[in-house]
Design an enzyme around this catalytic site. Structure first.
Site, PDB file in Angstrom:
ATOM      1  N   ARG A 102      29.399  36.391  32.995  1.00 39.32           N
ATOM      2  CA  ARG A 102      30.684  36.516  32.291  1.00 39.32           C
ATOM      3  C   ARG A 102      30.378  36.490  30.801  1.00 39.32           C
ATOM      4  NH1 ARG A 102      36.361  33.411  32.990  1.00 39.32           N
ATOM      5  NH2 ARG A 102      36.419  34.991  34.614  1.00 39.32           N
ATOM      6  N   GLN A 132      37.976  40.054  40.063  1.00 40.64           N
ATOM      7  CA  GLN A 132      39.380  39.662  40.158  1.00 40.64           C
ATOM      8  C   GLN A 132      40.172  40.726  40.913  1.00 40.64           C
ATOM      9  OE1 GLN A 132      41.123  36.741  38.907  1.00 40.64           O
ATOM     10  NE2 GLN A 132      42.565  37.647  40.341  1.00 40.64           N
TER      11      GLN A 132
HETATM   12  N1  NVA Z   1      42.392  38.829  30.126  1.00 45.31           N
HETATM   13  C1  NVA Z   1      41.960  37.475  30.383  1.00 45.31           C
HETATM   14  C2  NVA Z   1      41.602  37.308  31.811  1.00 45.31           C
HETATM   15  C3  NVA Z   1      41.189  35.915  32.189  1.00 45.31           C
HETATM   16  C4  NVA Z   1      40.807  35.797  33.633  1.00 45.31           C
HETATM   17  C5  NVA Z   1      40.783  37.142  29.472  1.00 45.31           C
HETATM   18  O1  NVA Z   1      39.893  37.987  29.331  1.00 45.31           O
HETATM   19  O2  NVA Z   1      40.771  36.060  28.894  1.00 45.31           O
HETATM   20  N1   CP Z   2      40.992  34.683  36.794  1.00 41.03           N
HETATM   21  C1   CP Z   2      39.827  34.186  36.355  1.00 41.03           C
HETATM   22  O1   CP Z   2      38.823  34.881  36.219  1.00 41.03           O
HETATM   23  O2   CP Z   2      39.852  32.851  36.103  1.00 41.03           O
HETATM   24  P1   CP Z   2      38.756  32.004  35.324  1.00 41.03           P
HETATM   25  O3   CP Z   2      38.774  32.467  33.882  1.00 41.03           O
HETATM   26  O4   CP Z   2      39.191  30.592  35.474  1.00 41.03           O
HETATM   27  O5   CP Z   2      37.408  32.258  35.933  1.00 41.03           O
END
Ligand code: NVA
Ligand code: CP
Length: 302
Positions: A102, A132
């Site tokens: 991530r 997701q």
């Molecule tokens: N658009 C959000 C999704 C979090 C799961 C982000 O990138 O912070």
């Molecule tokens: N929806 C999602 O990816 O949640 P987190 O940011 O908690 O991993």
């Protein structure tokens, strides 16, 4: 399937294979059946952004599959001190069986895949969030029983979620309507592709987008890394909210999804959120099952 870098790399049948395996693993999990399909395998999980769901579901998923997971914070790895991704990829490939990452830049994920020799799974970038959307599609099929004749309406920022929803839904034949302000449209190339498939609408009119929708979806107005734009985004997105008025124009049996975390009173009202909490938390749970399917697919074809 070698990697999961973005959904556009997958065919419709590859997506369906993942979803079918996810359903099977969920059934087995609920019935106390063990499935140690990844016994002895180790997943490295690199995070340069926060996470609750992704981190915990990947880690638990590996344990349930009989393997191990290592949490690798970007701040603690030498990557945080400038070690190139190409070297990190080659080193970690000597220890691990798969990496979930991530981070901010999609190009970093692609580079990891280019230089490493193990499967790479994208756990969210600024560009997309494929894991997701696999869980979202699984949840949609659980509630609607089919992908046929469905319309998904996404209200809010044309961000990583919007990008992956367009690709994932359209590949399975779901119509997508995005309601966003003009300056916050999804990725240009993805929009072009969606239009070419004849299944995409982009509008600044929330009610137009939500009309007769079977699924109404939203996400935060300011994503991770955009904290300093929060104030201007609050203004730009006011009105881009799932609330009772919007729900009136959707189909009576419309489901509401949110990838979470949610900001009640911003992109969704507390009332709508609670009224649809069953769907939303099933959706969160399905991250576990969908990702286990992804892990099995990428590690079995290694
Ligand atoms: N658009 C959000 C999704 C979090 C799961 C982000 O990138 O912070
Ligand atoms: N929806 C999602 O990816 O949640 P987190 O940011 O908690 O991993």
């Amino acid at each position: 399937m070698k990697h999961l870098l973005k959904l556009s790399d997958l065919s419709k049948s590859e997506i369906l294979d993942i979803l079918n395996l996810a359903d099977q693993l969920k059934y087995e999990n609920k019935n106390g059946l063990t499935h140690h399909l990844l016994k002895g395998k180790t997943l490295g999980m690199i995070f340069t952004k926060s996470s609750t769901r992704t981190r915990v579901s990947f880690e638990v998923g590996m344990y349930q599959l009989g393997g191990n997971a290592l949490f690798l914070s970007g701040n603690d790895l030498q990557i945080g001190r400038g070690e190139p991704i190409e070297d990190t990829a080659r080193v970690l490939s000597r220890y691990l069986d798969c990496i979930m990452i991530r981070t901010f830049k999609q190009s970093d994920v692609e580079e990891l895949a280019q230089y490493g020799s193990i499967p790479i799974v994208n756990g969210l970038t600024d560009y997309c969030h494929p894991c997701q959307v696999l869980a979202d599609l699984m949840t949609i099929r659980e509630f609607k029983g089919t992908f046929k004749n469905l319309k998904l309406c996404f209200i809010g920022d044309g961000n990583n979620m919007a990008n992956s929803l367009i690709v994932g839904c359209i590949k399975l034949g779901i119509k997508v309507s995005i309601a966003c302000p003009d300056n916050y449209k999804p990725d240009e190339k993805i929009v072009e592709w969606g239009y070419a498939q004849g299944l995409l609408e982009i509008t600044s009119d929330v009610f137009k987008a939500a009309t007769k929708a079977d699924i109404i979806y939203t996400d935060v107005w300011a994503s991770m890394g955009q904290e300093n734009e929060a104030k201007e985004r609050m203004q730009a997105f006011s009105g881009y909210q799932i609330n009772d008025t919007v729900m009136v124009v959707a189909r009576k049996d419309a489901m509401v999804l949110h990838c979470l975390p949610a900001h009640r009173g911003e992109e969704i009202t507390a009332e709508v959120f609670e009224a649809h909490s069953k769907e939303i938390f099933d959706q969160a749970e399905n991250r576990l099952h969908a990702q286990k399917a992804v892990l099995v697919k990428v590690m079995q074809t290694k």
